[in-house]
Design a protein around this motif. Structure first.
Motif, short mmCIF file in Angstrom:
data_model
loop_
_atom_site.label_atom_id
_atom_site.label_comp_id
_atom_site.label_asym_id
_atom_site.label_seq_id
_atom_site.Cartn_x
_atom_site.Cartn_y
_atom_site.Cartn_z
N ILE A 268 0.78 -1.20 -0.06
CA ILE A 268 -0.07 0.00 -0.03
C ILE A 268 0.98 1.17 0.06
N ASP A 269 0.52 2.18 -0.79
CA ASP A 269 1.57 3.39 -0.91
C ASP A 269 1.60 4.19 0.31
N HIS A 270 0.49 4.43 1.14
CA HIS A 270 0.65 5.14 2.29
C HIS A 270 0.12 4.46 3.19
N ILE A 271 0.60 4.78 4.63
CA ILE A 271 0.21 4.15 5.93
C ILE A 271 -1.24 4.24 6.36
N ILE A 276 -1.59 -3.31 8.41
CA ILE A 276 -0.32 -3.99 9.03
C ILE A 276 0.87 -3.39 8.39
N VAL A 277 1.91 -3.01 9.41
CA VAL A 277 3.06 -2.54 9.04
C VAL A 277 4.04 -3.37 9.19
N TRP A 278 4.94 -3.88 8.18
CA TRP A 278 5.84 -4.92 8.26
C TRP A 278 7.25 -4.35 8.44
N TYR A 301 3.76 -1.53 3.89
CA TYR A 301 2.48 -1.37 4.28
C TYR A 301 1.61 -2.24 3.47
N THR A 302 0.69 -3.35 4.34
CA THR A 302 -0.30 -3.99 3.48
C THR A 302 -1.49 -4.13 4.20
N LEU A 304 -4.78 -6.49 5.53
CA LEU A 304 -4.73 -7.65 6.29
C LEU A 304 -4.91 -8.92 5.27
N GLU A 305 -5.91 -8.70 4.22
CA GLU A 305 -6.31 -9.53 3.31
C GLU A 305 -5.15 -9.91 2.37
N ASP A 306 -4.20 -8.96 2.22
CA ASP A 306 -3.32 -9.27 1.27
C ASP A 306 -1.85 -9.86 2.17
N ALA A 307 -2.08 -9.70 3.38
CA ALA A 307 -1.09 -10.48 4.22
C ALA A 307 -1.41 -11.64 4.34
#
Length: 338
Positions: A268-271, A276-278, A301-302, A304-307
């Motif tokens: 994701i381009d922005h927090i 989730i912040v990896w 940054y992602t 939940l679904e993509d994580a």
């Protein structure tokens, strides 16, 4: 009589020999033989954990800063066997097997504070109760005024309840020191390993002579499948939806080999748009003699679904492929009949 069809043999997987990368905070390949022997025979509770020493607030509640992991192994790395006489052993990247490894110098805590909360000197709190256990119908009937209880006792309130279970706690919360409403949850995920116990390396270490490094005593590898889908993913699926409703972020700390074992995740381009912040770390083995220094590798940054897609790290097999594997299994002598 029909001739049985010979099943084709699958090629044997190359064994991986992951051994000790760091022992009680010391880079294993730099230790003299005598020191290796002393440390593998030491009782872990008598040896200082350098990471607890650097961050005592995140150590055990007892105040002890000694190692709390049997064997004192902080991390593993692949030892590549010699290909020809006269070759030197080569080594793969370091991956943490103890979550305390991530505490080095408070580097991660400072990074999280600055990245998410606007302060590189944040406050930290450990093991905050997160889930409440609902009362059963029988409990509600017998005690109409009873309340749901935290899965974990809140120590300051002196609650003790035998019904509490080991589930539903946020391991670490990082808070802006000037605004208690600005905080984030943190999960630090080291990797489990599969294969021979680390004690199988001890004989090689105790009998080794020479200037090199003893090979591991058994084949083993990091088990990213157990550490990711089986351990980390349920934690995220339980906690992130509630944190998302609260407008809070979940930070997940892993190291680079763990990230590389995941399937691709769409960043994701922005927090503000992520769940989730990896925070991904790596270990610099050139900066300091005999040490691997923890560094921030990248922040991702992602959602939940993509994580979940990244942690699952696999596509379903086809039906014909599945049934072919099933047929092979059933033809083996060990297949049991009812």
């Amino acid at each position: 009589m029909t001739k049985k069809k010979k099943l084709s043999r699958r090629p044997e997987k190359q064994k991986q020999f992951y051994g000790i990368a760091e022992l009680y905070g010391n880079r294993f390949i730099d230790l003299p033989n005598d020191e290796r022997k002393r440390l593998v025979q030491a009782k872990n509770t008598t040896v200082t954990c350098p990471y607890f020493q650097q961050m005592p607030a995140l150590g055990p509640q007892s105040g002890s800063i000694n190692c709390n992991k049997t064997g004192g192994v902080c991390s593993l790395r692949n030892f590549h066997p010699l290909q020809a006489p006269g070759d030197d052993i080569t080594f793969g990247p370091i991956t943490a097997t103890c979550p305390n490894r991530f505490l080095e110098n408070g580097t991660i805590i400072k990074h999280i504070g600055k990245e998410l909360l606007g302060s590189d000197s944040p406050l930290i709190a450990k093991e905050i109760p997160f889930l409440r256990r609902p009362l059963s119908a029988l409990e509600a009937e017998n005690a109409p005024n009873a309340k749901e209880v935290d899965m974990y006792a809140v120590e300051d309130e002196g609650i003790e309840d035998s019904r509490q279970e080991d589930v539903g706690r946020i391991d670490l919360v990082v808070v802006n020191p000037d605004d208690g409403t600005r905080w984030c949850a943190v999960e630090m995920q080291a990797v489990y390993f599969s294969g021979g116990a680390m004690t199988k390396d001890h004989n090689n270490i105790l009998t080794f002579i020479g200037n090199g490094v003893p090979m591991p005593g058994a084949a083993r590898r990091p088990d990213f499948r157990s550490s990711g889908p089986k351990r980390l993913m349920p934690q995220l699926m339980i906690k992130v939806p509630t944190l998302r409703r609260w407008g809070k972020k979940m930070v997940v700390v892993i190291d680079r080999p763990f990230l590389e074992a995941l399937d691709d995740m769409e960043p994701i381009d922005h927090i503000s748009n992520c769940d989730i912040v990896w925070v991904v770390v790596d270990y610099d083995e050139t900066e300091q003699a005999c040490k691997a220094v923890l560094k921030i590798h990248k922040t991702i940054y992602t959602t939940l679904e993509d994580a979940v897609k990244g942690l699952t790290a696999g596509k379903p097999t086809t039906l014909p492929e599945f049934e072919s594997k099933l047929e092979r299994k059933l033809k083996r002598p060990v297949a049991k009949k009812l």
